[in-house]
Design a protein around this motif. Sequence first.
Motif, short mmCIF file in Angstrom:
data_model
loop_
_atom_site.label_atom_id
_atom_site.label_comp_id
_atom_site.label_asym_id
_atom_site.label_seq_id
_atom_site.Cartn_x
_atom_site.Cartn_y
_atom_site.Cartn_z
N ASN A 235 67.60 64.21 21.88
CA ASN A 235 67.30 63.20 20.85
C ASN A 235 65.99 62.45 21.17
O ASN A 235 65.20 62.15 20.27
N LEU A 236 65.80 62.14 22.44
CA LEU A 236 64.60 61.40 22.83
C LEU A 236 63.34 62.22 22.62
O LEU A 236 62.27 61.67 22.34
N PHE A 237 63.43 63.55 22.77
CA PHE A 237 62.28 64.40 22.48
C PHE A 237 61.83 64.21 21.03
O PHE A 237 60.64 64.16 20.72
N THR A 238 62.82 64.06 20.12
CA THR A 238 62.50 63.86 18.71
C THR A 238 61.92 62.47 18.49
O THR A 238 60.91 62.30 17.78
N LEU A 239 62.54 61.45 19.12
CA LEU A 239 62.04 60.08 18.95
C LEU A 239 60.62 59.93 19.50
O LEU A 239 59.83 59.14 18.97
N ALA A 240 60.33 60.66 20.56
CA ALA A 240 59.02 60.53 21.21
C ALA A 240 57.88 60.91 20.28
O ALA A 240 56.73 60.51 20.50
N ASP A 241 58.18 61.69 19.25
CA ASP A 241 57.14 62.10 18.30
C ASP A 241 56.95 61.11 17.17
O ASP A 241 55.93 61.15 16.47
N THR A 242 57.93 60.24 16.96
CA THR A 242 57.91 59.39 15.78
C THR A 242 57.83 57.90 16.07
O THR A 242 57.15 57.15 15.37
N LEU A 243 58.53 57.44 17.10
CA LEU A 243 58.61 55.99 17.38
C LEU A 243 57.39 55.51 18.16
O LEU A 243 56.75 56.29 18.86
N PRO A 244 57.07 54.21 18.05
CA PRO A 244 56.04 53.64 18.92
C PRO A 244 56.41 53.82 20.39
O PRO A 244 57.60 53.84 20.74
N ALA A 245 55.40 53.95 21.23
CA ALA A 245 55.63 54.25 22.64
C ALA A 245 56.53 53.24 23.33
O ALA A 245 57.40 53.60 24.13
N CYS A 246 56.33 51.94 23.01
CA CYS A 246 57.12 50.91 23.68
C CYS A 246 58.60 51.03 23.32
O CYS A 246 59.48 50.79 24.15
N ASP A 247 58.92 51.43 22.07
CA ASP A 247 60.32 51.59 21.65
C ASP A 247 60.95 52.80 22.34
O ASP A 247 62.12 52.75 22.76
N VAL A 248 60.19 53.89 22.44
CA VAL A 248 60.72 55.08 23.12
C VAL A 248 60.99 54.77 24.59
O VAL A 248 61.99 55.22 25.16
N CYS A 249 60.12 54.00 25.20
CA CYS A 249 60.32 53.60 26.61
C CYS A 249 61.62 52.83 26.77
O CYS A 249 62.38 53.04 27.72
N GLU A 250 61.86 51.92 25.85
CA GLU A 250 63.07 51.09 25.94
C GLU A 250 64.32 51.96 25.83
O GLU A 250 65.28 51.79 26.58
N ALA A 251 64.33 52.92 24.87
CA ALA A 251 65.49 53.80 24.69
C ALA A 251 65.64 54.74 25.89
O ALA A 251 66.76 54.95 26.40
N ALA A 252 64.53 55.31 26.34
CA ALA A 252 64.60 56.27 27.44
C ALA A 252 65.02 55.62 28.75
O ALA A 252 65.71 56.24 29.58
N SER A 253 64.64 54.37 28.94
CA SER A 253 64.99 53.69 30.20
C SER A 253 66.50 53.55 30.35
O SER A 253 67.02 53.57 31.46
N ILE A 254 67.22 53.39 29.23
CA ILE A 254 68.68 53.26 29.29
C ILE A 254 69.30 54.57 29.77
O ILE A 254 70.16 54.58 30.67
N VAL A 255 68.86 55.68 29.20
CA VAL A 255 69.40 56.98 29.59
C VAL A 255 69.06 57.26 31.06
O VAL A 255 69.90 57.74 31.83
N LEU A 256 67.82 56.96 31.45
CA LEU A 256 67.40 57.24 32.82
C LEU A 256 68.17 56.40 33.83
O LEU A 256 68.39 56.83 34.97
N CYS A 257 68.60 55.21 33.43
CA CYS A 257 69.42 54.36 34.31
C CYS A 257 70.69 55.09 34.72
O CYS A 257 71.09 55.07 35.89
N PHE A 258 71.37 55.74 33.75
CA PHE A 258 72.60 56.46 34.06
C PHE A 258 72.34 57.63 35.00
O PHE A 258 73.15 57.93 35.88
N VAL A 259 71.20 58.27 34.85
CA VAL A 259 70.84 59.38 35.74
C VAL A 259 70.61 58.87 37.16
O VAL A 259 71.17 59.41 38.12
N LYS A 260 69.80 57.84 37.28
CA LYS A 260 69.45 57.34 38.61
C LYS A 260 70.63 56.66 39.32
O LYS A 260 70.91 56.92 40.49
N ASP A 261 71.36 55.79 38.59
CA ASP A 261 72.44 55.03 39.23
C ASP A 261 73.65 55.89 39.60
O ASP A 261 74.42 55.53 40.48
N SER A 262 73.81 57.03 38.92
CA SER A 262 74.97 57.88 39.21
C SER A 262 74.78 58.72 40.46
O SER A 262 75.76 59.23 41.02
#
Length: 893
Positions: A235-262
């Motif tokens: 989903n983020l691959f799709t958002l990365a083409d359409t959303l402003p960079a700062c919004d994509v960063c905010e969404a991606a950081s949440i997903v990456l948190c689960f990857v790193k913290d787990s």
Amino acid sequence: THLWETLGRDFIEYEQVAPFLIPEEQQRRLLEFLPLFLKAWEQSAGVIVFPNIQLLASEVSKLLTKEIKRNLNGKPAEEARLALEQLLKQKGEAGDGHLLLKSVYLLSQTDMRTMWNIIGSGLPAALMQCLYLFFTVPLKKTSDDRETSEDDAQTQEMLVKIMLNMYKEEQGIEELLAADKLQSLIIATSSLWDQCSHSWKVPTGCVLRTISKAQTKTSIVYLQAVDCIKIAVQNLFTLADTLPACDVCEAASIVLCFVKDSYPVSSALLTEFENNDGYQLLLKILLRCEGLQQNEGDPYLDEILDMLTCLTTCGKTELKVSGNIVHPQLPHFDFERTQSSGMTVKNLQPFKVLQSIFQRSNDQHLCGRILAAIGTIWAWDRVNFFLLEWTLQPINQFTDIIHFKPHPVQVQFFRLVESIVLDLSYVPHEILKKVQYLIKENVVPFCTLTALQCLLSMTQKDLLFSDIFRDSGLLGLLLALLRKEAKILRKSAGTHLPSLKEGTEKELNAVMLNMVAALTARSVRNTVVLKDYGMVPYIKIFLDDECYRSATLSILEQLSVINYEEYMSIIIGALCSSTQWELHLKLDLLKSLLRILESPKSHSAFRTCSGFNGLLSLLSDMEGALQDPPSGQWAAVGQNCILELVFYALQGITAALHLDPVNSTFFQRNGLFEKMAEDLGSLGCFWAEGKRQIPVRLEKTRTFAEFLHAAFCSSEPLPEWLKNCIWILNFLDRMVKGTLHQESYFKEKPEMGEEARDDQEACQTQEEHPFAFKRPGNKLPASAYVLWGNPEEKDCTIVHPGAVCVMVRLLPKLYKEGYAQLSQEIQCALVDHIQSLVKSEKSRQVMCESGLLSTVITSCEDAFCSDSHPLHLPLTRVFEKLASQAVEPHVLR
């Protein structure tokens, strides 16, 4: 307290009858109880004194959970969202829901056992459903909704706080999984970020980050089973083409948190992230962040970069690399003994993302953050530098492209390179070769300047770099470049051509000179290389520019180690050829000369290169400079600068005479003491007329030491001409004793609370106060300088009798019209002081053996020929003492 006791009894009664009541009656009784509970809480400043608080928390949480489920049951998303809004509103018919929410909010902040009761009620799953609806289903706002916005914010705050308190506990995570909404919410953040409720973005991110930090084995298995991370990445691959960079960063950081913290619990989510091109996603997102305005999206961009940095240590096995340690290395470097802290790089894939971004982006913030990340990784474990450089070679590769980056990034990069030597004590020969090539090409002057400053810092750390940079050809390169610049300077001397080097290029020349100075310092071999290159005539050209002078003098001082005559010839020649108004040049040359004259081996070269005549010519060039009031161009110079120049000239002479009988004999036999007296007498502060002085009756008498104190250490006003005379006489007094050339002539005494001033303030201080000796780097106020030593000290030994003659020759010139009383008083004080100088038998013997007595007597002819002259008696006593030491009677004839 009474209210809490009443509530306690009421709740006990409720407990007793509750099992026998129908559910509706139980609910009614509990809802009637809660307003009193909240009132008691408010009146007791938030302190709850309630014995059955765990049971109350359980009952209230269960009722809130029941109400939430009832409002959600079987309704479409928008209708269910609206029903929740009505349930939790503070006002209206649905006010019971807000009452329950507020009660749970307060109870969730009490203790852990109470929190466990809340978690066990099923509320974690219910609130997760609420959060999902609030985030994914935005409501259309009307004008009536504006009145309730404050209430909505309070409701949101309470909901979020309850969730944060529940979800930070492992038990809370296990309970929320029952709602089957966690993966839905994570996926929603990665797909509906641009369509979700704006006011719930930050709260949702905050809750999910809390859940991420408290992940359990069960929650990880649950997320893995539903391909949560895989779907989110897609989903983020799709958002990365359409959303402003700062919004994509905010969404991606949440997903990456689960990857790193787990990862500390299980590597499953990281593996899923990596297998689904997660790193390519981050590279795509981060490259889109180029050109973001300052602070726009920064928190989330920085968070992603920080998590990427942390992921470099997430790996199952240690990286095993072996590289060739190129020698020479610093003495204390030992790779075999480098201890690992455990925070070593085990995963190169996230680092490749960082490296690729730096190579492909010229954004100042992005590149700067990546360099900071590399520095952090090195700081975790010294081994990490070698693990990365011997595999991916980031610094080596970055050196090839650093000149394309913004200037602040260049500065940061070369500080990182510098830290390899300063912090890791390692000499990275391959990197240094590339830095040297960068300097040679000089594509971007600022980059060349920064690179050279980096190498300069290394060179100053250890003498080893003097050999390394000579053998690598850097010294020869710098000498060739300086030769070229010197020729340009020589051609443009005395002109103001627009082609002259300014700004960065001029600073680059200065750093090149500093580098050569550092390479030749303590290295005779490098100094010989400089001389063999025929660079000495070109180096001295840089003396004229104040920007280059310090480094140039350092180079020439090092040259003196192999050839004192050449050094003295250059310095004395520069002193003599300098114009009358190049006072700062003269001062710098004199200070350099003094440093070299500390070596007795230099004294002969000083004499043969006409050093004495050169310094005396400086004094003669200042004829009339100390007139009071100042006249002509001397008025713009400032008398304190002139005094300083006089001081350093006399210091140089004293240093050259110190413990050197050959120089002392030369100076005396060539009549240079008489020349000195003549030059000092012509400065303008001494009386130059041939008019006979008229004796007056003295109203008071002071010693020479008292005059010195009055001139500079008290508020008593003295005319400027007299202050200048006293200073010069004090210089001569120290010369008599052979101490003028010593650094301790003035002792620094900093005042409490006084801060160091900048160069401009230091110059202003000097203008406000007569000359005071300052060590390099010190900038102290005028009052911070006190005299070191007492002019009237007992049993002093005369080292340079010729200086006594100079004082006596200046004695009749201590006079000014309109100051007859003061003039005679200072003359008497000086005679008394001279008398104290010849008090000891050894001093009288030195004076008599010098053969200077007849010269002294001639200079005081007026005083000896007139019985009425005020100096007749004290001078006669001086020479009566000297007569007793005369070897032959005709000496005093």
